[in-house]
Motif scaffolding. Structure first.
Motif, PDB file in Angstrom:
ATOM      1  N   GLY A 158       0.841  -1.306  -0.064  1.00  0.00           N
ATOM      2  CA  GLY A 158      -0.166  -0.222   0.038  1.00  0.00           C
ATOM      3  C   GLY A 158       1.015   1.068  -0.041  1.00  0.00           C
ATOM      4  N   GLU A 159       1.963   1.335   0.759  1.00  0.00           N
ATOM      5  CA  GLU A 159       2.741   2.449   1.016  1.00  0.00           C
ATOM      6  C   GLU A 159       3.417   2.812  -0.532  1.00  0.00           C
ATOM      7  OE1 GLU A 159       4.902  -0.026   3.372  1.00  0.00           O
ATOM      8  OE2 GLU A 159       2.796  -0.318   3.495  1.00  0.00           O
ATOM      9  N   ASN A 244      15.905   3.870  -8.936  1.00  0.00           N
ATOM     10  CA  ASN A 244      16.796   5.302  -9.129  1.00  0.00           C
ATOM     11  C   ASN A 244      18.251   4.867  -9.280  1.00  0.00           C
ATOM     12  OD1 ASN A 244      14.543   6.854  -9.275  1.00  0.00           O
ATOM     13  ND2 ASN A 244      14.518   7.199  -7.062  1.00  0.00           N
ATOM     14  N   ALA A 245      18.822   4.023  -8.445  1.00  0.00           N
ATOM     15  CA  ALA A 245      19.947   3.610  -8.719  1.00  0.00           C
ATOM     16  C   ALA A 245      20.313   2.917  -9.580  1.00  0.00           C
ATOM     17  CB  ALA A 245      20.369   2.718  -7.246  1.00  0.00           C
ATOM     18  N   GLY A 276      23.816  -2.211  -2.683  1.00  0.00           N
ATOM     19  CA  GLY A 276      22.937  -3.016  -1.901  1.00  0.00           C
ATOM     20  C   GLY A 276      22.737  -4.388  -2.773  1.00  0.00           C
ATOM     21  N   VAL A 277      22.903  -5.471  -2.101  1.00  0.00           N
ATOM     22  CA  VAL A 277      22.883  -6.901  -2.756  1.00  0.00           C
ATOM     23  C   VAL A 277      21.689  -7.390  -2.493  1.00  0.00           C
ATOM     24  CG1 VAL A 277      24.281  -8.821  -3.067  1.00  0.00           C
ATOM     25  CG2 VAL A 277      25.425  -6.857  -2.839  1.00  0.00           C
ATOM     26  N   ARG A 297      12.719  -0.576  -4.355  1.00  0.00           N
ATOM     27  CA  ARG A 297      12.087   0.528  -3.582  1.00  0.00           C
ATOM     28  C   ARG A 297      12.731   0.657  -2.252  1.00  0.00           C
ATOM     29  NH1 ARG A 297       6.867   2.904  -5.361  1.00  0.00           N
ATOM     30  NH2 ARG A 297       6.337   2.042  -7.294  1.00  0.00           N
ATOM     31  N   GLU A 298      13.006  -0.268  -1.440  1.00  0.00           N
ATOM     32  CA  GLU A 298      13.661   0.017  -0.357  1.00  0.00           C
ATOM     33  C   GLU A 298      15.088   0.513  -0.499  1.00  0.00           C
ATOM     34  OE1 GLU A 298      12.987  -3.511   2.245  1.00  0.00           O
ATOM     35  OE2 GLU A 298      14.966  -3.308   3.099  1.00  0.00           O
ATOM     36  N   PHE A 299      15.923  -0.153  -1.252  1.00  0.00           N
ATOM     37  CA  PHE A 299      17.335   0.581  -1.665  1.00  0.00           C
ATOM     38  C   PHE A 299      17.095   2.070  -2.048  1.00  0.00           C
ATOM     39  CE2 PHE A 299      19.396  -3.971  -2.715  1.00  0.00           C
ATOM     40  CZ  PHE A 299      19.311  -4.229  -1.303  1.00  0.00           C
ATOM     41  N   ASP A 300      16.256   2.444  -2.813  1.00  0.00           N
ATOM     42  CA  ASP A 300      16.154   3.747  -3.256  1.00  0.00           C
ATOM     43  C   ASP A 300      15.797   4.605  -2.263  1.00  0.00           C
ATOM     44  OD1 ASP A 300      16.660   3.572  -5.924  1.00  0.00           O
ATOM     45  OD2 ASP A 300      14.472   3.628  -6.509  1.00  0.00           O
TER      46      ASP A 300
END
Ligand code: TXA
Ligand code: MG
Length: 303
Positions: A158-159, A244-245, A276-277, A297-300
């Motif tokens: 949802g987020e 983005n990365a 991030g891997v 998305r978390e890494f971004d």
């Protein structure tokens, strides 16, 4: 634009009232985000040109990229296509509701904007109680791409939808994590041999078994850098799922892959980059599918 936000985890008297409100928005030509078992969808009345045009605007999506029409009842197929075949029936019985989209010739009631001007239409019945109830109560087939801004990873929480769509559409239904986590398998039924235009959780073997016919894979899928192959699903030619990365995919023999990841990681970190891997066991493909977009998305977010 004011966006109504609903939290709906399960069906009960209270949540059905909320679903009715959102269904009314759909019926009146609005755009709403809703959960499915694959990824969140951004829906509008598939037969209403003006409503569908709002989806393209909210996503920033190229107009030649057609949408999938979501149904809650197999009978809805009869009006969306004039050639309802035995193969469609077999697939529907075996896989719907579920993560399968079929491409079939479109009938006249489907407007060009929904199919990006093609004479075929993509149809799917999602396996999510909230989605099914919403479509049923709206009384219309619901055109819905994934509810991300064009190019970004698809939303599986949802987020994610809130990040991309809040303030741009009429309503958002949040409903926890999507079970599957990657989009539906797209199967083209408009040629002699059925072929997969977009891979998903359902395999060619499973589909072949259901229809008793060999299922091919669109050669363009594995030749993305070769201009001689044009993907038949227009969406496959655009950059998508892009964080983005910078993202690098390592593929090959296990030990060499590990070494190469370590080498690149060190090299980049020396330059001051953050790395991030994402790693999964060879067999954990369900888990990988479920988490991949959320990880991107978390890494971004972590820069
Ligand atoms: O799991 C899913 O399929 C999700 C959920 C929301 O149902 N939807 C989804 O929609 O992934 P979208 O718009 O992100 O991707 C639809 C894909 C695009 O690649 C589009 O080009 C292709 O389906 N497509 C749609 N109609 C088509 C058609 N008539 N012929 C060929 N490809 C088509
Ligand atoms: Mg998409």
């Amino acid at each position: 634009m004011k966006t109504l936000v609903y939290d709906i985890k399960e069906l009960n008297n209270d949540s059905l009232k909320k679903i009715d409100e959102v269904a009314m928005i759909l019926r009146n030509g609005g755009v709403v985000a809703f959960p499915t078992e694959t990824v969140y969808g951004l829906g509008a009345d598939a037969l209403n040109h003006k409503a569908v045009s709002k989806i393209f605007k909210a996503k920033g999506r190229p107009s030649d990229n057609p949408l999938i029409v979501h149904i809650s009842d197999i009978e809805q197929c009869y009006s969306l296509t004039n050639s309802f075949t035995e193969t469609i029936k077999k697939l529907a019985e075996r896989f719907w509701p579920g993560p399968l989209t079929i491409i079939v010739p479109k009938s006249n009631i489907v407007p060009d904007i929904t199919t990006g001007g093609l004479d075929t239409v993509a149809i799917r019945m999602p396996d999510h109680p909230v989605a099914l109830e919403l479509i049923r109560r709206s009384g219309c087939p619901v055109a819905a791409p994934s509810a991300n801004l064009s190019g970004r990873p698809s939303p599986t929480k949802g987020e994610h939808v809130m990040e991309d769509m809040f303030g741009k559409i009429d309503a958002i239904i949040k409903s926890g994590d999507c079970k599957v986590g990657i989009e539906s398998t797209i199967l083209d039924l408009t040629e002699d041999a059925p072929s997969i235009l977009r891979p998903g959780i359902l395999t060619p073997e499973e589909l072949s078994n259901a229809i008793g016919q060999v299922v091919k894979i669109d050669p363009a899928i594995n030749n993305v850098v070769d201009d001689n192959f044009v993907p038949k699903a227009p969406g496959m030619k655009y950059a998508h799922y892009a964080p983005n990365a910078e993202m690098i995919i390592f593929q090959g023999e296990r030990d060499r892959v590990i070494k190469e990841i370590e080498r690149i990681k060190e090299e980049r970190e020396k330059k001051g980059d953050r790395v991030g891997v994402i790693l999964y066991n060879d067999q954990s493909y369900l888990e990988a599918a479920h988490e991949l977009f959320a990880k991107l998305r978390e890494f971004d977010k972590q820069n």
